[in-house]
Structure formats: C-alpha cells, structure tokens
Write a protein that holds these residues in place. Structure first.
Motif, PDB file in Angstrom:
ATOM      1  N   UNK A 451      34.651  65.880  46.395  1.00  0.00           N
ATOM      2  CA  UNK A 451      35.148  66.074  47.445  1.00  0.00           C
ATOM      3  C   UNK A 451      34.172  65.256  48.292  1.00  0.00           C
ATOM      4  N   UNK A 452      33.982  64.001  49.987  1.00  0.00           N
ATOM      5  CA  UNK A 452      32.961  63.353  49.772  1.00  0.00           C
ATOM      6  C   UNK A 452      31.677  63.854  51.176  1.00  0.00           C
ATOM      7  N   UNK A 453      30.892  63.343  50.648  1.00  0.00           N
ATOM      8  CA  UNK A 453      29.517  64.272  50.922  1.00  0.00           C
ATOM      9  C   UNK A 453      28.816  62.957  50.818  1.00  0.00           C
ATOM     10  N   UNK A 454      27.714  62.937  51.830  1.00  0.00           N
ATOM     11  CA  UNK A 454      26.492  62.545  52.026  1.00  0.00           C
ATOM     12  C   UNK A 454      25.072  63.230  51.164  1.00  0.00           C
ATOM     13  N   UNK A 455      24.280  62.177  50.561  1.00  0.00           N
ATOM     14  CA  UNK A 455      23.294  62.349  50.056  1.00  0.00           C
ATOM     15  C   UNK A 455      22.185  61.455  50.195  1.00  0.00           C
ATOM     16  N   UNK A 456      21.087  62.884  51.639  1.00  0.00           N
ATOM     17  CA  UNK A 456      20.281  62.167  51.647  1.00  0.00           C
ATOM     18  C   UNK A 456      18.861  62.933  50.700  1.00  0.00           C
ATOM     19  N   UNK A 457      18.421  61.624  50.112  1.00  0.00           N
ATOM     20  CA  UNK A 457      16.914  61.844  49.096  1.00  0.00           C
ATOM     21  C   UNK A 457      15.438  61.673  49.075  1.00  0.00           C
ATOM     22  N   UNK A 458      14.931  62.285  49.316  1.00  0.00           N
ATOM     23  CA  UNK A 458      13.150  62.277  49.955  1.00  0.00           C
ATOM     24  C   UNK A 458      12.164  62.248  48.403  1.00  0.00           C
ATOM     25  N   UNK A 459      11.659  61.233  48.222  1.00  0.00           N
ATOM     26  CA  UNK A 459      11.264  61.566  47.168  1.00  0.00           C
ATOM     27  C   UNK A 459       9.598  61.194  47.383  1.00  0.00           C
ATOM     28  N   UNK A 460       8.008  61.785  46.613  1.00  0.00           N
ATOM     29  CA  UNK A 460       7.110  61.845  47.608  1.00  0.00           C
ATOM     30  C   UNK A 460       5.658  61.122  45.572  1.00  0.00           C
ATOM     31  N   UNK A 461       5.287  60.906  46.047  1.00  0.00           N
ATOM     32  CA  UNK A 461       4.217  60.514  45.533  1.00  0.00           C
ATOM     33  C   UNK A 461       2.674  61.671  45.866  1.00  0.00           C
ATOM     34  N   UNK A 462       2.939  63.031  45.597  1.00  0.00           N
ATOM     35  CA  UNK A 462       2.150  63.945  45.717  1.00  0.00           C
ATOM     36  C   UNK A 462       1.490  64.458  45.418  1.00  0.00           C
ATOM     37  N   UNK A 463       1.685  66.014  45.004  1.00  0.00           N
ATOM     38  CA  UNK A 463       0.401  66.312  44.484  1.00  0.00           C
ATOM     39  C   UNK A 463       1.134  66.898  42.859  1.00  0.00           C
ATOM     40  N   UNK A 464       2.825  67.275  43.686  1.00  0.00           N
ATOM     41  CA  UNK A 464       4.246  67.660  42.755  1.00  0.00           C
ATOM     42  C   UNK A 464       4.112  69.327  42.696  1.00  0.00           C
ATOM     43  N   UNK A 465       4.785  70.250  41.516  1.00  0.00           N
ATOM     44  CA  UNK A 465       4.738  71.289  41.830  1.00  0.00           C
ATOM     45  C   UNK A 465       4.796  71.682  40.005  1.00  0.00           C
ATOM     46  N   UNK A 466       3.981  72.873  39.394  1.00  0.00           N
ATOM     47  CA  UNK A 466       4.161  72.973  38.309  1.00  0.00           C
ATOM     48  C   UNK A 466       5.557  73.458  38.048  1.00  0.00           C
ATOM     49  N   UNK A 467       6.344  73.316  36.983  1.00  0.00           N
ATOM     50  CA  UNK A 467       7.840  73.553  35.743  1.00  0.00           C
ATOM     51  C   UNK A 467       7.721  75.634  36.501  1.00  0.00           C
ATOM     52  N   UNK A 468       6.712  75.844  36.138  1.00  0.00           N
ATOM     53  CA  UNK A 468       7.444  77.507  36.050  1.00  0.00           C
ATOM     54  C   UNK A 468       6.795  78.117  37.518  1.00  0.00           C
ATOM     55  N   UNK A 469       6.424  76.992  38.607  1.00  0.00           N
ATOM     56  CA  UNK A 469       6.674  77.456  40.115  1.00  0.00           C
ATOM     57  C   UNK A 469       7.772  77.208  41.108  1.00  0.00           C
ATOM     58  N   UNK A 470       8.909  76.356  40.321  1.00  0.00           N
ATOM     59  CA  UNK A 470      10.046  75.466  40.437  1.00  0.00           C
ATOM     60  C   UNK A 470      11.184  76.504  41.395  1.00  0.00           C
ATOM     61  N   UNK A 471      11.271  77.678  40.220  1.00  0.00           N
ATOM     62  CA  UNK A 471      12.086  78.473  41.008  1.00  0.00           C
ATOM     63  C   UNK A 471      11.613  78.982  41.768  1.00  0.00           C
ATOM     64  N   UNK A 472      10.615  79.365  42.567  1.00  0.00           N
ATOM     65  CA  UNK A 472       9.748  80.175  43.661  1.00  0.00           C
ATOM     66  C   UNK A 472       9.823  79.625  45.113  1.00  0.00           C
ATOM     67  N   UNK A 473      10.031  78.398  44.718  1.00  0.00           N
ATOM     68  CA  UNK A 473       9.794  77.331  45.716  1.00  0.00           C
ATOM     69  C   UNK A 473      10.985  77.595  47.441  1.00  0.00           C
ATOM     70  N   UNK A 474      11.800  77.792  47.035  1.00  0.00           N
ATOM     71  CA  UNK A 474      12.258  78.599  48.562  1.00  0.00           C
ATOM     72  C   UNK A 474      12.328  79.981  48.531  1.00  0.00           C
ATOM     73  N   UNK A 475      11.580  80.470  47.868  1.00  0.00           N
ATOM     74  CA  UNK A 475      11.354  81.992  48.664  1.00  0.00           C
ATOM     75  C   UNK A 475      10.584  82.223  49.855  1.00  0.00           C
ATOM     76  N   UNK A 476      10.614  82.836  50.654  1.00  0.00           N
ATOM     77  CA  UNK A 476       9.786  82.879  51.802  1.00  0.00           C
ATOM     78  C   UNK A 476       8.029  83.392  51.528  1.00  0.00           C
ATOM     79  N   UNK A 477       7.584  82.679  52.234  1.00  0.00           N
ATOM     80  CA  UNK A 477       5.744  82.656  52.328  1.00  0.00           C
ATOM     81  C   UNK A 477       5.281  82.664  50.855  1.00  0.00           C
ATOM     82  N   UNK A 478       6.187  81.477  50.021  1.00  0.00           N
ATOM     83  CA  UNK A 478       5.507  81.559  49.048  1.00  0.00           C
ATOM     84  C   UNK A 478       4.745  79.762  48.750  1.00  0.00           C
ATOM     85  N   UNK A 479       3.609  80.111  48.274  1.00  0.00           N
ATOM     86  CA  UNK A 479       3.130  78.940  48.303  1.00  0.00           C
ATOM     87  C   UNK A 479       2.020  78.756  47.508  1.00  0.00           C
ATOM     88  N   UNK A 480       2.230  77.048  46.468  1.00  0.00           N
ATOM     89  CA  UNK A 480       2.079  77.553  45.146  1.00  0.00           C
ATOM     90  C   UNK A 480       0.218  77.107  44.987  1.00  0.00           C
TER      91      UNK A 480
END
Length: 546
Positions: A451-480
């Motif tokens: 279906x027609x959609x718009x995709x907006x992508x933001x890419x940084x060159x920052x500190x990154x996120x470890x793979x084991x923490x990716x599944x928690x990044x959208x949990x409230x009050x979680x900070x890696x």
C-alpha cells in the motif's frame, strides 16, 4: 431383498405395458388391413356397377343417334373414355386385391375377375370401332334392322353373353364385399377382447403388487417412524429392531449406528463440558492472578511516578538555589550573572525535558492521547522538526544532512504537531547519542509495495546499540549500558513515546544498529507512514546538505 422384489414387479409391469403396446400396434395394423381390404372389395363392386351404368348410357346414346333424335359424337367419346378408364381402375384394383389376399384360398374368384375384365376390355374396343361407323338410319329403313347388328356388339363378345358376365361379376363382388365386412367385424371383436384382457391383466398385476408392497412396507415403516420419534425425543438408547435382511434393516442399522454415535457424542460433550468448566475455573483463577499482577504493576507505577517526582525536585531546587544565591550576594560582574543564568537555563532545559517525557508517558496510551486527524503535507512537520533539531545539533557541533522534500506534496492523515514531535524525537535521539563533530543523515522515499506509504530514515554515526539490547530499546525507562556511559541524564522515554506516536498514525517505527560492538557505531531508525488514499507516490530526490 425388498429391492429385488420391487425391481422384479416393476419389470413385469413394464413388460406388460410393452406387450400391450405391441398388441396395440398389431391391432392397428390388422384393423388397417381389414379396412383396406373392405375398401378394395367395395371399389371393385362399385366399379362393375359403374361400368354397367355407363354401358346403359352408351346404349341410350346409340338409340338416339340411330333415330336422329340427338347423340353427339363428343358424348359418345366421353362415355367410351369413361368405360376404358373404369376398366383400367378395375384392373388395378384386381391386382391390389390379389396382393392383399382378398380372394383368400379361392383362386377361381381372381381368375374369373381377370377373365371378365379381359372380355369387357375387348368388348369396349370392338364397341368403340362399331360406334365410329354408326350412321343415322334412313326414314324408310326399319329400326329393327340396325339395332340387331349393334345388339350383337353390346351383348356379345368372344362368343360370351356380356349381360350374364357383368351380372355374375356384380354378384361375385357383392359377395366378396359382404365377406370382407364380416371379417372386419370379427377382427374388431378380437381386438376389443384383446384390449380388455390385457387391461384387466395389467390392472390385476398392479393391484396385486400394491397390496403386496402395502403389507410389506407397513411394519418396517412403522418401526422406523417410531425409532425416529424416540430419537427426536432424545431417547438415544432406543434401537430399531432388526427382523429381515432387506433395505429397511439396512436403514434400521444406520439409525441404530447414528443413535450410538449421538449417544457417544453426548457423553463426549458431557466430558468436554466438565473439562470446560474446569478450564473456566482455571482461567478465572489465572485472571484473578493477572488482576493482582496488574494491581501490583499499578502500584509499581505509582511508586515510579513518586520517585520521578522526587527526582524533579532536584533540578527545581537547583534552579531556585542558584537564583537565591545570586540574589543574596553582593554586586557581581556581568560575567558572573551570565554564568549563573546559563546554569539556570541548562538546568531548566533538563527539567523541561524530564517534564515533557513524563507528560507524554502519562498519556502514552494512544486512546487517550489528544490528536487531530487531518490532511498533512509532510514538508511542514518535517521542516519544523529539522529547525528545532538544528539548534541542538549546533551546540554539539553535529552536522545534519537532510534530503529535500519534492516539488509535489506528500500527503498523510494525522496530527501535524504530533508528527513534528515524532520526527524531532528521532532526530534528537540521533544527535544526543552521536559523537562530537559527527554526522546525522535524514532521507525519505515513497514505497508502493503493498500500500502507498512514506518511509523516513534517520541514520547516525553515534555510539550504537549492542545486539542483545535491541529488543528492549522500546521498553519504558530502559537505557542501555553504552547510553548511560555516553549521557548520564535521561529518562528512557523518548523511543517508547516515538513508537506510540507512529502507531497512533497507523504507521510503524523500527530501529537497528548495523555496526558491531567491536568496531563501532551507528544506529538506523525507520518511520513508515501510510499515504493518503489515492495519493500519487513521489520519486526520491537527491540528498541535499542543510
């Protein structure tokens, strides 16, 4: 077997009907034959009578012609032609009579008829020649003299008396006609009795079959009806008795098997109901436990809010203390006042960020989040978000490379203020966790896969996120771990709020960190929003540095 008996009786009835049809065809053909024979006999008899009458008319014509009292040649020729035509028809009828067997075994009758026709035919020929030479008698000549000569021609032929010959022929044909009439009457009588006999036979067979099958059907049908009635009342233990090895016994076996299956299903249903009641009790207990868990979660949430409220006092106290110290002291230089105000501004910003996060999280259930859905041109909220993000990026000496919006509008349905907040959260998160003098890229495109959609992508060159923490990044009050090391301040509410806003607009928010932990850095966040129905997808423009 009942089926075989029924089939046998039906076959017998069908055979009787076929025989009746065959008899009908035979009777019709025989009646037609008798009608044709009687008609031929009548036509031959009538032909001889007509021939005699025509000959008498021709004799009268001769008398008139002799005495000069009339008798035209055309009338003579017409009478002769009628006699010849009559003889021809009689010859054809004689042949037809022989073919039909009209004479039966008496071949002398056919011979006499043929002989008479031959003699009469010869006589008509002689008569025609004699009449051609006939002249009117003179007045002084006696009429008797001319008449005797013609009488020989009219009444004699080949030494035979024609009057006697015609009389014998008429008598013979009259007898033949009477004989055929009697034969036709006899044939009709036979046909009548044949039809009556066949009808009575068929009726007796049908009556006998009806009585037999009525008696044979009554008992098993009554048993089957009674069995169906008992099963309809729910008496599944009732069984239809089996008496014979016929089709009704097969039906009774099927009904008994059905009753047994229903009884088994009833037992299984009872067992299932009991198990279901047990499961309901277990589910009720589980729901009770879940309710208790929710209550505990609510208690923890209240505790968490109390803790956060407590933490809010720290920056508030710092702001008030800084202001009070500055006011209580003596006169200070402008630089000292500027430093104090800068500390107050920095603390105020931190306080405002925490307050915004708390307010958004308190209303993060999108059902209760106040939103105004309308047509939104994505260039407007994206421009607002970029303008605010540029100020934060300038303080950290971070460059934002943003792709320009296209000349044609990109329309979505949503709340412009919330969309601007959503994109600002994405850019703010990328800027905050980038290294100084780093770069943040923003690009967009329109997709038309499902279906027609718009995709907006933001890419940084920052500190990154470890793979084991990716599944928690959208949990409230979680900070890696790396986020806490890079930036101690933070509530861990930015990404959960952004995801909730994306879902409220019917879209999705995904995050990935392509760089591994050994080398480095980098995070990619993609926002997908559905375009307004019927919106034409735009082509991707070349990136433009802003």
């Amino acid at each position: 077997m009942f089926r075989k008996q029924l089939s046998g009786v039906l076959l017998i009835l069908a055979a009787c009907i076929v025989l009746q049809g065959v008899g009908a065809v035979f009777a019709l053909r025989e009646a037609e034959r008798q009608v044709v024979r009687g008609r031929v006999a009548s036509d031959i008899h009538q032909g001889f009578l007509q021939l005699l009458a025509t000959k008498q008319r021709l004799r009268s014509w001769v008398t008139q012609h002799k005495i000069g009292a009339g008798g035209h040649a055309e009338e003579r020729d017409d009478l002769l032609q009628q006699m010849q035509q009559g003889l021809g028809e009689l010859a054809l009828l004689a042949q037809k009579a022989a073919a039909l067997g009209l004479d039966g075994r008496n071949s002398e009758e056919h011979t006499a008829r043929t002989d008479a026709l031959q003699v009469l035919g010869h006589n008509v020929h002689e008569l025609g020649q004699a009449l051609m030479q006939l002249k009117t008698l003179p007045a002084d000549m006696p009429a008797r003299l001319g008449w005797d000569t013609l009488t020989e021609v009219f009444d004699k032929s080949e030494g035979r008396d024609l009057r006697e010959l015609i009389a014998q022929s008429i008598t013979r044909e009259s007898a033949a006609m009477q004989r055929e009439r009697l034969a036709a009457d006899a044939t009709l009588d036979r046909i009548r009795w044949l039809w009556i006999g066949m009808a009575l036979t068929l009726a007796l067979l049908a009556l006998g079959a009806t009585l037999y099958f009525a008696r044979a059907l009554r008992r098993p049908m009554d048993e089957l009806v009674q069995g169906a009635h008992m099963l309809g009342q729910g008496l599944l233990k009732h069984r239809v008795p089996l008496n014979d090895q016929d089709e009704f016994s097969d039906v009774a076996r099927s009904m008994n098997a059905m009753a047994a299956a229903l009884e088994k299903h009833q037992q299984q249903e009872t067992e299932h109901r009991q198990r279901l009641e047990t499961e309901v009790r277990e589910r009720t207990s589980a729901l009770h436990e879940a309710n208790q868990s929710l209550q505990q979660t609510d208690t923890r949430r209240r505790t968490l809010l109390a803790d956060i409220s407590h933490e809010l006092r720290t920056p508030t106290t710092a702001i008030r203390g800084e202001a009070e110290i500055t006011l209580r002291g003596g006169e200070r230089s402008a630089a000292q006042y500027r430093e104090a105000l800068q500390r107050i501004v920095a603390t105020s910003r931190q306080l405002g960020s925490v307050i915004d996060d708390l307010l958004a999280m308190a209303r993060s259930d999108m059902e209760s989040l106040s939103m105004v859905h309308q047509r939104v041109d994505m260039s407007e909220p994206l421009g607002d978000a970029l303008a605010q993000a540029q100020a934060l990026a300038g303080e950290r000496h971070i460059q934002i490379n943003a792709q320009a919006m296209p000349p044609s509008t990109v329309i979505v349905t949503g709340d412009a203020q919330r969309l601007s907040q959503l994109m600002l959260l994405m850019l703010d998160n990328a800027v905050r966790y980038s290294h100084p003098t780093g770069c943040v890229s923003l690009r967009w495109w329109c997709s038309d896969e499902a279906s027609p959609s718009m995709v907006l992508e933001v890419v940084d060159q920052g500190i990154g996120i470890p793979a084991e923490e990716l599944h928690q990044v959208f949990d409230r009050h979680f900070r890696g771990r790396m986020a806490r090391l890079h930036r101690a301040a933070g509530s861990g509410l930015g990404l959960p709020i952004a995801k909730a806003l994306a879902q409220a607009h019917g879209g999705s928010l995904t995050l990935e960190s392509p760089a591994d932990e050994a080398t480095g850095t980098g995070t990619r966040v993609q926002l997908c929003l559905p375009l307004l129905h019927g919106q034409t997808t735009a082509t991707v423009s070349n990136p433009m540095v802003s």
